[in-house]
Design a protein around this motif. Sequence first.
Motif, PDB file in Angstrom:
ATOM      1  N   CYS A 176       0.843  -1.186   0.000  1.00 29.49           N
ATOM      2  CA  CYS A 176       0.000   0.000   0.000  1.00 29.49           C
ATOM      3  C   CYS A 176       0.884   1.244   0.000  1.00 29.49           C
ATOM      4  O   CYS A 176       1.845   1.328   0.767  1.00 29.49           O
ATOM      5  CB  CYS A 176      -0.916   0.018   1.221  1.00 29.49           C
ATOM      6  SG  CYS A 176      -2.164  -1.286   1.231  1.00 29.49           S
ATOM      7  N   ILE A 177       0.534   2.176  -0.857  1.00 27.07           N
ATOM      8  CA  ILE A 177       1.269   3.428  -0.988  1.00 27.07           C
ATOM      9  C   ILE A 177       0.371   4.558  -0.500  1.00 27.07           C
ATOM     10  O   ILE A 177      -0.764   4.700  -0.972  1.00 27.07           O
ATOM     11  CB  ILE A 177       1.668   3.709  -2.454  1.00 27.07           C
ATOM     12  CG1 ILE A 177       2.410   2.517  -3.065  1.00 27.07           C
ATOM     13  CG2 ILE A 177       2.459   4.997  -2.542  1.00 27.07           C
ATOM     14  CD1 ILE A 177       3.770   2.266  -2.489  1.00 27.07           C
ATOM     15  N   ALA A 191       5.252   3.695   2.185  1.00 21.43           N
ATOM     16  CA  ALA A 191       4.977   2.433   1.502  1.00 21.43           C
ATOM     17  C   ALA A 191       5.019   1.325   2.535  1.00 21.43           C
ATOM     18  O   ALA A 191       5.995   1.211   3.289  1.00 21.43           O
ATOM     19  CB  ALA A 191       5.996   2.180   0.399  1.00 21.43           C
ATOM     20  N   ILE A 192       3.966   0.541   2.604  1.00 16.56           N
ATOM     21  CA  ILE A 192       3.871  -0.534   3.582  1.00 16.56           C
ATOM     22  C   ILE A 192       3.618  -1.846   2.848  1.00 16.56           C
ATOM     23  O   ILE A 192       2.677  -1.954   2.053  1.00 16.56           O
ATOM     24  CB  ILE A 192       2.744  -0.286   4.599  1.00 16.56           C
ATOM     25  CG1 ILE A 192       2.962   1.055   5.315  1.00 16.56           C
ATOM     26  CG2 ILE A 192       2.678  -1.409   5.621  1.00 16.56           C
ATOM     27  CD1 ILE A 192       1.874   1.405   6.296  1.00 16.56           C
ATOM     28  N   ALA A 193       4.459  -2.837   3.106  1.00 17.79           N
ATOM     29  CA  ALA A 193       4.292  -4.164   2.519  1.00 17.79           C
ATOM     30  C   ALA A 193       3.656  -5.078   3.553  1.00 17.79           C
ATOM     31  O   ALA A 193       4.101  -5.142   4.710  1.00 17.79           O
ATOM     32  CB  ALA A 193       5.634  -4.726   2.077  1.00 17.79           C
ATOM     33  N   GLN A 201       5.301  -4.070   7.193  1.00 17.52           N
ATOM     34  CA  GLN A 201       6.651  -3.544   7.284  1.00 17.52           C
ATOM     35  C   GLN A 201       6.768  -2.330   6.364  1.00 17.52           C
ATOM     36  O   GLN A 201       6.413  -2.400   5.182  1.00 17.52           O
ATOM     37  CB  GLN A 201       7.670  -4.597   6.873  1.00 17.52           C
ATOM     38  CG  GLN A 201       9.114  -4.135   6.966  1.00 17.52           C
ATOM     39  CD  GLN A 201      10.098  -5.218   6.554  1.00 17.52           C
ATOM     40  OE1 GLN A 201       9.704  -6.299   6.132  1.00 17.52           O
ATOM     41  NE2 GLN A 201      11.381  -4.930   6.680  1.00 17.52           N
ATOM     42  N   ILE A 202       7.231  -1.203   6.917  1.00 20.34           N
ATOM     43  CA  ILE A 202       7.508  -0.040   6.084  1.00 20.34           C
ATOM     44  C   ILE A 202       8.708  -0.356   5.209  1.00 20.34           C
ATOM     45  O   ILE A 202       9.735  -0.834   5.692  1.00 20.34           O
ATOM     46  CB  ILE A 202       7.757   1.208   6.944  1.00 20.34           C
ATOM     47  CG1 ILE A 202       6.463   1.606   7.673  1.00 20.34           C
ATOM     48  CG2 ILE A 202       8.250   2.375   6.085  1.00 20.34           C
ATOM     49  CD1 ILE A 202       6.606   2.810   8.569  1.00 20.34           C
ATOM     50  N   VAL A 203       8.557  -0.116   3.914  1.00 20.85           N
ATOM     51  CA  VAL A 203       9.593  -0.513   2.958  1.00 20.85           C
ATOM     52  C   VAL A 203      10.003   0.687   2.108  1.00 20.85           C
ATOM     53  O   VAL A 203       9.274   1.677   1.992  1.00 20.85           O
ATOM     54  CB  VAL A 203       9.099  -1.652   2.041  1.00 20.85           C
ATOM     55  CG1 VAL A 203       8.843  -2.923   2.843  1.00 20.85           C
ATOM     56  CG2 VAL A 203       7.844  -1.239   1.272  1.00 20.85           C
ATOM     57  N   GLN A 250       5.384  -0.816 -11.786  1.00 21.12           N
ATOM     58  CA  GLN A 250       6.409  -1.780 -11.394  1.00 21.12           C
ATOM     59  C   GLN A 250       7.070  -1.295 -10.114  1.00 21.12           C
ATOM     60  O   GLN A 250       7.548  -0.167 -10.045  1.00 21.12           O
ATOM     61  CB  GLN A 250       7.456  -1.946 -12.499  1.00 21.12           C
ATOM     62  CG  GLN A 250       8.534  -2.979 -12.178  1.00 21.12           C
ATOM     63  CD  GLN A 250       9.457  -3.234 -13.353  1.00 21.12           C
ATOM     64  OE1 GLN A 250       9.019  -3.638 -14.433  1.00 21.12           O
ATOM     65  NE2 GLN A 250      10.746  -2.976 -13.153  1.00 21.12           N
ATOM     66  N   LEU A 251       7.064  -2.158  -9.089  1.00 22.84           N
ATOM     67  CA  LEU A 251       7.642  -1.829  -7.789  1.00 22.84           C
ATOM     68  C   LEU A 251       8.769  -2.802  -7.488  1.00 22.84           C
ATOM     69  O   LEU A 251       8.535  -4.006  -7.364  1.00 22.84           O
ATOM     70  CB  LEU A 251       6.582  -1.905  -6.683  1.00 22.84           C
ATOM     71  CG  LEU A 251       5.338  -1.026  -6.855  1.00 22.84           C
ATOM     72  CD1 LEU A 251       4.346  -1.304  -5.728  1.00 22.84           C
ATOM     73  CD2 LEU A 251       5.711   0.445  -6.901  1.00 22.84           C
TER      74      LEU A 251
END
Length: 288
Positions: A176-177, A191-193, A201-203, A250-251
């Motif tokens: 999520c952005i 950005a959270i994965a 986890q904040i990425v 693309q991430l």
Amino acid sequence: MSDCGTKAVSFIGFIGSVFSPWYAWSGRKDPTNHCCINVATYGPGGRFTMTDRGRDALKTTADRFDVGPSSMSWTGNELVIDIDEVSSFPLISRVRGQITITPHALSSVELPLTPDGAHIWRPFAPSSDIKVDLEAKGWQWSGHGYFDANFGTRSLEEDFSFWTWGRYPTATGATCIYDAVRRDGSTLDTAIAFDADGNAQIVDAPPRTTFKRSLWQVRRETRADAGILPRQVLNMLDAPFYSRSAVRTQLNGEVVTGVHEALDLNRFRSPIIKSMLATRVPRRAVWP
């Protein structure tokens, strides 16, 4: 979104309908008198419903939320949404049926969007299965879904000038952005994965990248690897101040397609915009 990528649905329950002109014109002093269940379907035969209702239409318990003829309830495993609404001008028709969201996992994460915590985002279920069963031809489908909540003690336009949000399914869960520009000039760049168990986890994510504006020329941006231009693959909601669409980007090397939103709160502050909104958001103050 449907597995085939051609249809989507959004469902939002409001106590204090933040995008209702009637709530804004009331001074936003009584949120329970401006409640709403907003349902929008996207794709062939799509409809938009957003009726601002009075306090008599609202009923809540620990596991159920009713506004007039529609409701959502939590069974302990699923979010069951029962819809009985009428779409707004110019495509006036009944939207009726049931949507079921089954989370893969639940998360207890919350993110303050302002330093004082006046606005908080809670992604309850970053990855879910969704089943749609509406009383309309072609509107029985399954796909991937998501549900979250936002809480606030001030209006959005008081604290923000612009924000974008995106939820992208990934091979391991979802990313999520949440990016925003606050009124004081500071920014939110998050950005959270989420993994398959709902752990967050904040990425580090690629930088913000602008892409083609919406039909109403709302500025849009999301994250994208260097050299990649995000693009819209399904238009959902296009308003003078707001855009919702399915976007492919693309991430960190992974091509993803998810729901993206862009919100121009400078435009939303305009009295002209609120007058335009009144044609799409009818007010029904009385509920028997």
